[in-house]
Design an enzyme around this catalytic site. Structure first.
Site, PDB file in Angstrom:
ATOM      1  N   ARG A 331       0.804  -1.228   0.000  1.00  0.00           N
ATOM      2  CA  ARG A 331       0.000   0.000   0.000  1.00  0.00           C
ATOM      3  C   ARG A 331       0.836   1.277   0.000  1.00  0.00           C
ATOM      4  O   ARG A 331       0.523   2.231  -0.698  1.00  0.00           O
ATOM      5  CB  ARG A 331      -0.904  -0.009   1.218  1.00  0.00           C
ATOM      6  CG  ARG A 331      -1.952  -1.076   1.101  1.00  0.00           C
ATOM      7  CD  ARG A 331      -2.750  -1.229   2.357  1.00  0.00           C
ATOM      8  NE  ARG A 331      -3.780  -2.244   2.132  1.00  0.00           N
ATOM      9  CZ  ARG A 331      -4.606  -2.670   3.057  1.00  0.00           C
ATOM     10  NH1 ARG A 331      -4.543  -2.192   4.288  1.00  0.00           N
ATOM     11  NH2 ARG A 331      -5.516  -3.569   2.772  1.00  0.00           N
ATOM     12  N   HIS A 402      -5.753   5.541   6.581  1.00  0.00           N
ATOM     13  CA  HIS A 402      -6.448   4.274   6.743  1.00  0.00           C
ATOM     14  C   HIS A 402      -6.129   3.548   8.042  1.00  0.00           C
ATOM     15  O   HIS A 402      -7.003   3.303   8.862  1.00  0.00           O
ATOM     16  CB  HIS A 402      -6.112   3.387   5.552  1.00  0.00           C
ATOM     17  CG  HIS A 402      -6.763   2.055   5.563  1.00  0.00           C
ATOM     18  ND1 HIS A 402      -8.118   1.900   5.634  1.00  0.00           N
ATOM     19  CD2 HIS A 402      -6.248   0.798   5.509  1.00  0.00           C
ATOM     20  CE1 HIS A 402      -8.418   0.606   5.614  1.00  0.00           C
ATOM     21  NE2 HIS A 402      -7.296  -0.072   5.563  1.00  0.00           N
ATOM     22  N   LEU A 442      -7.142  -7.885  10.114  1.00  0.00           N
ATOM     23  CA  LEU A 442      -8.138  -8.779  10.710  1.00  0.00           C
ATOM     24  C   LEU A 442      -7.427  -9.954  11.371  1.00  0.00           C
ATOM     25  O   LEU A 442      -7.802 -10.414  12.449  1.00  0.00           O
ATOM     26  CB  LEU A 442      -9.100  -9.300   9.635  1.00  0.00           C
ATOM     27  CG  LEU A 442      -9.938  -8.265   8.887  1.00  0.00           C
ATOM     28  CD1 LEU A 442     -10.943  -8.967   7.979  1.00  0.00           C
ATOM     29  CD2 LEU A 442     -10.665  -7.344   9.835  1.00  0.00           C
TER      30      LEU A 442
END
Lengths: 639, 244
Positions: A331, A402, A442
């Site tokens: 990213r 983010h 997650l």
């Protein structure tokens, strides 16, 4: 340096966790019931920890600011969750997942913690599957996977583009089971406003009931923060608009060191800003880069509609710059490359602050149906927001704040520098270094909550079994409550002209402009001045109508923004202190001739853990040297 | 755009509420509905007036926090979206927009547009789970599930718990909400072992907290932002009959 004891177990990397679990102290089941644990937050880490601790028999009290634990922001994670199952026979292993994370984090994470996160990843998938999380499946009935950025295997389990929702609802269901059994007491619509210490140990919290405004005292033998990240410091981000850093910041001011605050992930693929009142930026999952190609026109100012621009006039800049990983670079790399093209004048749309994410070739090859089954909800969401059908024309995307890799410093046991205070999930710093790889959030949050903390917390609580139920009448509760109320009254008594949100928006702009994707010394120094000025203005000209003893959403915002002013200063200070570029932290002064991050391992292979020393006093820096026993620090290349 | 807003203001659960009128002058069609309310609240706070209270969080249609009647429809006049995703481009210049909280007895109004939806949590606590302890799960691929079944379970599992189904229903029935969870687990082998206890417990709780019954008008399906299907209710009924 003396204060940072990371408690990493001895022995070979692959054996550390096994060895730790085999030798750690335990608490007798009969004693567990008598021990109380407070958990703040009900995302994957908080709901997971609450469930697992409840199953063990502890008395758990869980808090969230939302009206229901099911709404914590883990719910919005889209693309997937990693695990080293190697179901694809593509050479995956615990070691490879660990290595990808260490490399992806640009060698600024703690080796032992990262390995452990990779190690428990498979159990996380097993657990969610058993809880009834409907992960995507293949026709033979087995679980399907896809690829994410920064890796060359397919290890990401997913539920369409709403994996976070499905995992969170799984965690919520396990939490509900413990609530029904009476092991967990749930306190929704509560905000933690301070941490209570007794004899230096975390012993409780002061919370505000957001419906009635009532100030509440809650005591426990240990406190767990599962409060997420501070991405909303940029005002607009992919986070929920009420996500905040206040609980973590209050803990920091009570003695928990804050680590690597400047490590903030700016996600490359988000819906660009559409209007000036916009309150958030919506993420378009990284998984889209499996099939979408990122490009800008080769000529500046080429205003033809995207579909009219022929192949030879398109610059697929990620594929051009990074042929080995192409559109699936990590990213931080993708975000900077996007910014570079837009800053150079090749951006598209009215603002020039957007690039194309094009599915034309994939639709041609796989058919619209295949693309729809993988990303249907994302295409729908994009259309809802923008009115554009991306089956027909490319999505327009631009980076947005983010995820925060930085957070409260924790040792191997996930305990902060305050005894009895733990930080799990995004609220700690430990696993992602200077950049997080997709779908490992997650994974880490769930691993921390379900599998790691429930093992490590015993080691502390084993020595607490003789401590009787802690009374909230103790003077420490009294004093902390008093300072909390004073602060609330202070917000209300300013009676200025401006809203908390308008200050937040201006703070966000300062942070985005000077401490976003690209930073430099001059800009960071300027930011420090601007933040201070704005903060003074805030305390002079804020308006919060109403009282603190009632539902008061403006007051909630004011408290969060006030804390952000303080955190912003530390974030910038940390960025200024780190004279190197690594992962998402890109300092213009430190780059290779072709514009890649230039690390300085000799001077900066450490975790920067900051100690709070008092109102308007400078923080003290403590360094945890990063020792890599297993891997060699290399130049991170995706070319 | 210029708009007139008629917004339900109610100080607390016991107070009598009423519609207040607000004129909005500078609304961009690119704004989201909640951003338009943000702009209104900014104005109110600057005038030292009490801003309109409403629940909201993720603002990307997934957390289920937001929800209000807009011109008589839960989540507004556009189908299959949440309030936070409702764009102002769907409204006309000069339009009068009526904004109200969910109206259902089990969802009492807390303030203005905020209602208490804890009744939903109570139903989930009663039985909306599979009883498996952490660490006790079998290897994930040892449970094989037909892709179709798994996909169908997912289609039910995407309920966001916003309450629009209840708000839309003339009986304030929560059948769509409950049936979504029941269906998810009924379709998956993991959920079979406790199927009977689950459906009994959830239905009993649903009645107990005051939701009405289903009379098959289908308003819930029509207004559901996640397009949860009415067939889930049929499956809930089947599961319920099987459980006795």
């Amino acid at each position: 340096m003396g204060k940072l004891i990371s408690k990493i177990p001895d022995g070979p990397l692959a054996m550390k966790w096994t060895k730790y679990k085999a030798s750690v102290k335990l608490v007798n089941p009969a004693n567990k019931k008598k021990l109380e644990i407070i958990v703040i937050g009900t995302g994957l880490s908080g709901a997971g920890a609450s469930s697992a601790l409840g199953e063990l028999g502890y008395s758990v009290k869980t808090f969230c600011y939302q009206d229901s634990p099911r709404r914590a922001h883990s719910v919005a994670a889209q693309g997937g969750i990693n695990a080293a199952k190697n179901y694809q026979n593509d050479g995956d292993s615990t070691y490879r997942l660990f290595y990808d994370m260490i490399k992806g984090g640009d060698f600024r994470a703690r080796e032992a913690n990262v390995y452990r996160a990779a190690e428990v990843s498979n159990q996380v998938i097993d657990h969610y599957t058993a809880l009834g999380v409907p992960f995507a499946r293949d026709y033979g009935g087995t679980l399907d996977t896809r690829s994410f950025g920064g890796v060359q295997v397919s290890r990401t389990f997913y539920s369409s583009g709403q994996t976070g929702q499905q995992c969170l609802l799984g965690a919520y269901s396990s939490l509900n089971r413990q609530i029904k059994k009476g092991n967990v007491t749930m306190y929704p619509r509560r905000e933690m406003l301070d941490l209570v210490l007794i004899d230096g140990k975390a012993r409780g919290i002061i919370a505000r009931n957001l419906l009635t405004g009532e100030i509440e005292r809650h005591a426990a033998h240990a406190v767990v923060l599962a409060t997420g990240g501070y991405g909303t410091i940029y005002y607009m981000s992919t986070l929920a608009v009420n996500s905040n850093a206040s609980a973590a910041w209050k803990a920091h001011k009570k003695g928990a060191f804050f680590a690597n605050p400047s490590f903030v992930q700016i996600h490359p693929t988000c819906v660009p800003q559409l209007n000036e009142f916009q309150s958030k930026l919506t993420l378009m999952s990284e998984s889209l880069r499996n099939d979408g190609r990122v490009w800008v026109p080769k000529t500046k100012g080429d205003s033809r509609p995207a579909n009219d621009i022929p192949e030879e006039d398109r610059d697929y800049f990620l594929e051009r710059r990074y042929p080995a990983f192409g559109n699936l670079v990590p990213r931080d790399v993708a975000s900077r490359a996007t910014k570079e093209r837009c800053d150079a004048g090749f951006g598209i749309g009215e603002t020039g602050l957007a690039v194309n994410l094009d599915f034309r070739d994939s639709i041609k090859k796989q058919g619209k149906k295949a693309i729809e089954s993988k990303y249907g909800n994302l295409f729908d969401m994009y259309k809802t927001i923008t009115g554009i059908d991306s089956y027909e024309e490319p999505m327009r995307i631009y980076p947005a704040g983010h995820y925060t890799m930085g957070g409260l410093w924790v040792d191997y046991e996930l305990m902060t520098t305050i005894p009895g205070l733990y930080a799990i999930g995004e609220s700690n710093f430990s696993d992602h270094g200077a950049n997080r790889l997709g779908a490992s959030s997650l994974m880490q949050a769930s691993g921390d909550g379900y599998f790691i903390l429930p093992n490590t917390i015993n080691n502390y609580l084993a020595d607490e079994i003789r401590v009787p139920k802690i009374s909230t009448d103790k003077p420490e509760f009294e004093e902390t409550e008093k300072t909390v109320i004073e602060r609330l009254n202070k917000f209300i008594s300013i009676k200025g002209k401006q809203t908390a949100s308008s200050f937040h928006k201006r703070l966000g702009k300062i942070m985005w402009d000077y401490c976003g994707m690209v930073r430099n010394e001059e800009g960071l120094k300027k930011a420090l001045v601007l933040i201070k000025e704005l903060r003074d203005e805030f305390w002079r000209d804020l308006n919060v109508p109403g009282k603190f003893t009632e539902l008061n959403q403006e007051l909630e915002k004011a408290g969060r923004v006030a804390d952000y002013f303080e955190l912003a200063e530390l974030l910038v200070t940390d960025a200024l202190n780190r004279n190197e570029s690594c992962g998402a932290h890109f300092r213009e002064e430190y780059q290779t001739p072709d514009g890649e991050a230039l690390r300085n391992d000799e001077k900066f292979a450490f975790v920067a853990a900051w100690e709070y020393t008092g109102e308007d006093k400078p923080h003290i820096l403590h360094k945890e040297e990063l020792k890599f026993e297993e891997v060699e620090m290399k130049v991170r290349s995706y070319k | 755009m210029k708009l007139t807003l008629k917004i339900w203001r109610q100080k607390n659960a016991d107070a009598k509420g009423n519609f207040e009128t607000y004129k909005m002058d500078n609304v961009s069609p690119k704004m989201a509905f909640l951003e338009m309310l943000d702009a209104l609240n900014k104005k109110l706070v600057e005038e030292d007036k009490d801003p309109v209270a409403f629940d909201h969080d993720c603002r990307e249609g997934i957390c289920g926090s937001c929800g209000m009647y807009i011109n008589g429809h839960p989540h507004g006049p556009v189908s299959a979206i949440t309030t936070c995703h409702l764009s102002m481009r769907y409204f006309k210049e000069g339009e009068t927009i009526w904004v109200e909280p969910w109206r259902a007895k089990p969802f009492p109004v807390i303030k203005d547009l905020i209602v208490d939806r804890t009744a939903f949590d109570k139903i989930q606590i009663a039985g909306g789970f599979i009883s498996v302890n952490t660490g006790a799960a079998p290897e994930a691929n040892s449970i094989l599930i037909q892709k179709k079944k798994s996909d169908d379970a997912f289609d039910s599992a995407i309920c966001i718990g916003c309450g629009a189904c209840v708000a839309a229903c003339k009986n304030a029935s929560a059948m769509l909400f409950v049936s979504a969870k029941i269906s998810q687990f009924a379709l998956l082998p993991q959920g079979h072992i406790e199927a009977k206890e689950r459906v009994r417990a959830m239905v009993i709780k649903m009645d107990e907290v005051g939701f009405g019954n289903c009379s098959n008008t289908g308003a819930c399906e029509a207004e559901c932002p996640k397009q949860i299907k009415l067939t889930n209710i049929a499956r809930l009924n089947r599961e319920y009959y099987k459980a006795y």
